[in-house]
Scaffold this active site. Structure first.
Site, PDB file in Angstrom:
ATOM      1  N   ARG A 116       0.846  -1.183   0.000  1.00 32.70           N
ATOM      2  CA  ARG A 116       0.000   0.000   0.000  1.00 32.70           C
ATOM      3  C   ARG A 116       0.884   1.235   0.000  1.00 32.70           C
ATOM      4  O   ARG A 116       1.922   1.261   0.681  1.00 32.70           O
ATOM      5  CB  ARG A 116      -0.880   0.039   1.268  1.00 32.70           C
ATOM      6  CG  ARG A 116      -2.114  -0.814   1.204  1.00 32.70           C
ATOM      7  CD  ARG A 116      -3.169  -0.198   0.276  1.00 32.70           C
ATOM      8  NE  ARG A 116      -4.351  -1.021   0.179  1.00 32.70           N
ATOM      9  CZ  ARG A 116      -4.576  -1.939  -0.767  1.00 32.70           C
ATOM     10  NH1 ARG A 116      -3.689  -2.162  -1.704  1.00 32.70           N
ATOM     11  NH2 ARG A 116      -5.697  -2.618  -0.789  1.00 32.70           N
TER      12      ARG A 116
ATOM     13  N   GLU B 173      -4.488   7.363  -5.683  1.00 30.62           N
ATOM     14  CA  GLU B 173      -4.509   6.687  -6.984  1.00 30.62           C
ATOM     15  C   GLU B 173      -5.759   7.117  -7.741  1.00 30.62           C
ATOM     16  O   GLU B 173      -6.829   7.196  -7.127  1.00 30.62           O
ATOM     17  CB  GLU B 173      -4.514   5.167  -6.783  1.00 30.62           C
ATOM     18  CG  GLU B 173      -3.203   4.676  -6.172  1.00 30.62           C
ATOM     19  CD  GLU B 173      -3.175   3.167  -5.949  1.00 30.62           C
ATOM     20  OE1 GLU B 173      -4.107   2.465  -6.397  1.00 30.62           O
ATOM     21  OE2 GLU B 173      -2.220   2.693  -5.321  1.00 30.62           O
TER      22      GLU B 173
ATOM     23  N   HIS C  25      -0.612   0.289 -10.253  1.00 30.92           N
ATOM     24  CA  HIS C  25      -1.291  -0.646  -9.353  1.00 30.92           C
ATOM     25  C   HIS C  25      -1.749  -1.888 -10.136  1.00 30.92           C
ATOM     26  O   HIS C  25      -2.924  -2.257 -10.124  1.00 30.92           O
ATOM     27  CB  HIS C  25      -2.485   0.033  -8.668  1.00 30.92           C
ATOM     28  CG  HIS C  25      -2.932  -0.670  -7.417  1.00 30.92           C
ATOM     29  ND1 HIS C  25      -3.418  -0.012  -6.310  1.00 30.92           N
ATOM     30  CD2 HIS C  25      -2.962  -1.995  -7.090  1.00 30.92           C
ATOM     31  CE1 HIS C  25      -3.731  -0.898  -5.369  1.00 30.92           C
ATOM     32  NE2 HIS C  25      -3.462  -2.111  -5.823  1.00 30.92           N
TER      33      HIS C  25
HETATM   34  C1  GLV Z   1      -5.336  -4.467  -4.315  1.00 27.54           C
HETATM   35  O1  GLV Z   1      -4.643  -3.554  -4.028  1.00 27.54           O
HETATM   36  C2  GLV Z   1      -5.875  -5.334  -3.347  1.00 27.54           C
HETATM   37  O2  GLV Z   1      -5.714  -5.063  -2.159  1.00 27.54           O
HETATM   38  O3  GLV Z   1      -6.464  -6.325  -3.709  1.00 27.54           O
END
Ligand code: GLV
Length: 314
Positions: free
Chosen positions: A229, A258, A277
Site C-alpha cells: 500500500r 490513486e 497498481h
Molecule cells: C489491491 O490492491 C488489493 O488489495 O487487492
C-alpha cells in the site's frame, strides 16, 4: 434465496461470474456512483455485500447485512470504515496475487541485475560491450516485509534467484525455511540488503513505517519495491533517501492517492519507477477460486470462514 449486493465499478463483470460460481443466490449489482438508482427494497433485504471501497451511506441502507466480501487483498478501507459494525464479518481475496507479485518483483529486480537498459543503450549505438556483465544476485540479501500468503510466494521466487531471503512481520518465526524477524529489525538489516520488498497490509502499525528513521542505514545499491500500500511509505522520506543515496531505486506500484496525480514528483524522478497498481490483478477469473467456498457457505446459511481479524487489521 439469499441476496448478495455487488457494489463495484466492475459490477457488470462480477455479477455473472459470481452467479455462475454460486447459482443459489439472488445477485444484483450497481456501480458505486449509481447507488441512488439501486432498488432500495431489495437492498434492504440483502444480507451479503461484495465491494471494493464501501460507499458512504450504504451500510445504513442494508439493515440485514451479515457478510462483506472484499474484491481484493487489502481490507484497510473496510476495517477502518466508521459505518461498518464490528460484528459483521469481512473476508478478503488474494488468490493468485502471490505469484503475480513475485513475477513483478523478480521482473523489476532482474531488469536491473541483467543491466537491460544499459544493453539497450549499447545496442542503440551498435556498440559491443563485453564489460556489461549481469549482477550476481547469489547470496545477496532480500528483505520481504509482510510475510503472509503473498510475501511467502515472493520469498520463494527470490530464493530461486539465489538470494538470501529474510521475512519481516509482526511475529518472529521460521517459515518455509525462511527466518522471519520482527519488522522493527528491518532498519538494522538494511546495510546488507540489496532488495526491500513491501507487501505488508496497511494497519495503524504499518502506516508510514518506511520513514526517515527506517531508511537511515540504506545505501545506493538498495532497491525498494512496494506492492503493498502506498501509505506504508513516507514519500518525503523516500525522496530524501533517493536524493541522498540512502536508496538506489524505488519501484512503486501503489500510492497514497490513486491514480497518481500527473504533477506528482514521483513521475519524473530518475530513480523511481511508477506502475499503475497492476502487480496483482483483481479480476473475477483470478479471485473466484478464493471466494467460491464462502459464496456457497453463504448461500447455504453456513458460517463464513477465513474472516479478517478487525483488531489486527487484516
Ligand atoms: C489491491 O490492491 C488489493 O488489495 O487487492
Amino acid at each position: 434465496m439469499r441476496k448478495l449486493a455487488v457494489i463495484h465499478h466492475r459490477h457488470m463483470d462480477w455479477v455473472p461470474t459470481l452467479a455462475a460460481a454460486e447459482p443459489r443466490l439472488d445477485i444484483r449489482g450497481w456501480h458505486p456512483r449509481d447507488l441512488d438508482q439501486a432498488d432500495a427494497a431489495w437492498l434492504a433485504e440483502a444480507e451479503g455485500l461484495f465491494c471494493w471501497k464501501l460507499p458512504a451511506g450504504l451500510v445504513g441502507r442494508m439493515p440485514k447485512l451479515a457478510w462483506v466480501q472484499n474484491s481484493g487483498a487489502g481490507v484497510d478501507h473496510l476495517v477502518s470504515h466508521p459505518e461498518l459494525p464490528a460484528q459483521i464479518p469481512i473476508t478478503r481475496a488474494d488468490g493468485s496475487f502471490g505469484l503475480w507479485m513475485a513475477r513483478y518483483v523478480c521482473g523489476h529486480l532482474l531488469h536491473e541485475a541483467q543491466r537491460i537498459e544499459a544493453c539497450g543503450e549499447a545496442q542503440s549505438t551498435a556498440t559491443w560491450k563485453p564489460g556489461l556483465i549481469p549482477e550476481d544476485l547469489t547470496g545477496q540479501s532480500a528483505l520481504v516485509l509482510g510475510f503472509g500468503r503473498i510475501g511467502r510466494v515472493i520469498a520463494r521466487a527470490l530464493r530461486e534467484l539465489g538470494m538470501e531471503v529474510t521475512g519481516l512481520a509482526t511475529r518472529a518465526r521460521t517459515e518455509d525455511g525462511f527466518p522471519v524477524l520482527p519488522s522493527s529489525d528491518a532498519p538494522a538489516l538494511l546495510p546488507k540488503a540489496r532488495l526491500l520488498v513491501l507487501c505488508a497490509p496497511l494497519t495503524t502499525g504499518s502506516r508510514n513505517m518506511v520513514d526517515g528513521a527506517f531508511l537511515t542505514q540504506g545505501h545506493p545499491h538498495l532497491t525498494l519495491i512496494n506492492v503493498g500500500r502506498g501509505e506504508l511509505v513516507d514519500l518525503d522520506a523516500l525522496k530524501a533517501a533517493l536524493d541522498k543515496g540512502r536508496l538506489g531505486r524505488a519501484v512503486l506500484d501503489v500510492f497514497p492517492e490513486e491514480p497518481l496525480p500527473p504533477d506528482h514528483w514521483l513521475w519524473a524522478h530518475p530513480k523511481v519507477t511508477v506502475t499503475p497498481h497492476h502487480s496483482g490483478p483483481s479480476t473475477p477469473a483470478h479471485l473466484i477460486p478464493d471466494i467460491r467456498g464462502n459464496l456457497t457457505r453463504f448461500a447455504k446459511g453456513q458460517p463464513i470462514l477465513d474472516i479478517v481479524d478487525r483488531a489486527r487489521g487484516y
